[in-house]
Design a protein around this motif. Structure first.
Motif, PDB file in Angstrom:
ATOM      1  N   VAL A 196      -3.016   2.611   4.586  1.00 38.49           N
ATOM      2  CA  VAL A 196      -2.402   2.349   5.635  1.00 38.49           C
ATOM      3  C   VAL A 196      -2.632   0.918   5.977  1.00 38.49           C
ATOM      4  CG1 VAL A 196      -2.152   3.109   8.230  1.00 38.49           C
ATOM      5  CG2 VAL A 196      -2.516   4.785   6.586  1.00 38.49           C
ATOM      6  N   MET A 197      -3.956   0.538   6.015  1.00 43.19           N
ATOM      7  CA  MET A 197      -4.113  -0.971   6.213  1.00 43.19           C
ATOM      8  C   MET A 197      -3.485  -1.710   5.311  1.00 43.19           C
ATOM      9  SD  MET A 197      -8.230  -0.668   7.437  1.00 43.19           S
ATOM     10  CE  MET A 197      -8.131  -2.460   7.704  1.00 43.19           C
ATOM     11  N   ASN A 198      -3.640  -1.423   4.103  1.00 40.70           N
ATOM     12  CA  ASN A 198      -3.111  -2.396   2.966  1.00 40.70           C
ATOM     13  C   ASN A 198      -1.271  -2.293   3.221  1.00 40.70           C
ATOM     14  OD1 ASN A 198      -5.243  -3.000   1.632  1.00 40.70           O
ATOM     15  ND2 ASN A 198      -5.286  -1.362   0.543  1.00 40.70           N
ATOM     16  N   LEU A 199      -0.983  -1.289   3.580  1.00 39.74           N
ATOM     17  CA  LEU A 199       0.495  -1.048   3.868  1.00 39.74           C
ATOM     18  C   LEU A 199       1.088  -1.979   5.057  1.00 39.74           C
ATOM     19  CD1 LEU A 199       3.219   0.184   2.979  1.00 39.74           C
ATOM     20  CD2 LEU A 199       2.812   2.149   4.460  1.00 39.74           C
ATOM     21  N   CYS A 200      -0.002  -2.001   6.021  1.00 40.62           N
ATOM     22  CA  CYS A 200       0.561  -2.833   7.312  1.00 40.62           C
ATOM     23  C   CYS A 200       0.413  -4.450   6.942  1.00 40.62           C
ATOM     24  CB  CYS A 200      -0.631  -2.601   8.244  1.00 40.62           C
ATOM     25  SG  CYS A 200      -0.556  -0.963   9.067  1.00 40.62           S
ATOM     26  N   TRP A 201      -0.787  -4.636   6.246  1.00 35.24           N
ATOM     27  CA  TRP A 201      -0.835  -6.299   5.784  1.00 35.24           C
ATOM     28  C   TRP A 201       0.361  -6.574   4.786  1.00 35.24           C
ATOM     29  CZ3 TRP A 201      -3.570  -9.516   8.066  1.00 35.24           C
ATOM     30  CH2 TRP A 201      -4.819  -9.059   8.563  1.00 35.24           C
ATOM     31  N   THR A 203       3.303  -5.365   4.867  1.00 32.42           N
ATOM     32  CA  THR A 203       4.491  -5.410   6.000  1.00 32.42           C
ATOM     33  C   THR A 203       4.495  -6.775   6.794  1.00 32.42           C
ATOM     34  OG1 THR A 203       4.649  -3.082   6.068  1.00 32.42           O
ATOM     35  CG2 THR A 203       5.635  -4.193   7.882  1.00 32.42           C
ATOM     36  N   ILE A 204       3.198  -6.998   6.987  1.00 27.85           N
ATOM     37  CA  ILE A 204       3.250  -8.260   8.027  1.00 27.85           C
ATOM     38  C   ILE A 204       3.486  -9.503   6.909  1.00 27.85           C
ATOM     39  CG2 ILE A 204       1.392  -9.820   9.205  1.00 27.85           C
ATOM     40  CD1 ILE A 204       0.095  -7.138  10.196  1.00 27.85           C
TER      41      ILE A 204
END
Length: 217
Positions: A196-201, A203-204
């Motif tokens: 989830v954190m990698n996906l958020c990064w 996306t950003i």
């Protein structure tokens, strides 16, 4: 007053449900190795039969199994007969206890298992009709995709190899998971959090990428 046919149907349904629960419980006891002796025998026999089927034909496997069983019983019968002749004892047939046991299948037991089998057959037929007649397009497309993937699996493995792998996984995975349940759950949630954190990064980064390109240009 309730209809007798309705009552018989309800009784049959309750018997089927109880039989299904008992069968499921017995299988779970085996695969979780609650009784190591029974699980070892079940795993060893199933793996031996599957490995034999991978090498020989089913007729050869059945013939060898029956021949091995006959060798054991005949040898034991001759051995006991010799011992009785030497000791002059009158013990009788060595398998007398087994021969006197009533191994006949009772009609009620046979009907109970037939009803359980018919329940699974009817459920399978209903599901096949649901998928093949495209009652739900999404489910039918899922089946088509799964069958397409299975064509590649079938090009690498044959049916017996898949059954051997499934047998090994069935008897090895549940006890490992049962012993390391907490650790595996923690690892799963850590991996999920990292994903989830990698996906958020990502996306950003993708959202700011046009601005960075414009700034650099």
């Amino acid at each position: 007053m309730a209809d007798p046919m309705t009552q018989s149907g309800q009784i049959s349904s309750s018997l089927n449900a109880s039989s299904t629960k008992e069968s499921t419980y017995s299988v779970m006891e085996l695969v979780y190795w609650r009784d190591p002796k029974k699980s070892a025998v079940a795993f060893g026999m199933s793996l031996l039969v599957l490995l034999s089927l991978a090498i020989f034909s089913i007729i050869s496997v059945l013939s060898y199994l029956l021949l091995a069983l006959l060798c054991v019983t005949i040898t034991f019968r001759i051995y006991k007969s010799v011992i009785q002749a030497v000791q002059k004892s009158g013990e009788g047939h060595p398998f007398k206890g087994l021969m006197e046991q009533d191994l006949t299948v009772q009609p009620e037991t046979f009907r109970k298992y037939v009803d359980v089998f018919l329940t699974y057959v009817n459920r399978a037929v209903k599901q096949i009709k649901h998928l093949l007649l495209v009652e739900d397009l999404v489910d039918s497309l899922k089946l088509a995709g799964f069958m397409w993937l299975m064509t590649y699996v079938g090009a690498v493995f044959n049916g017996i190899t898949i059954l051997i792998l499934a047998d090994v996984i069935l008897f090895s995975t549940p006890p490992v998971y049962d012993k390391n349940k907490v650790r595996m759950k923690v690892c799963f949630y850590i991996q999920l959090l990292m994903f989830v954190m990698n996906l958020c990064w990502l996306t950003i980064f993708l959202s700011f990428r046009p601005r960075l390109i414009n700034t650099l240009n």
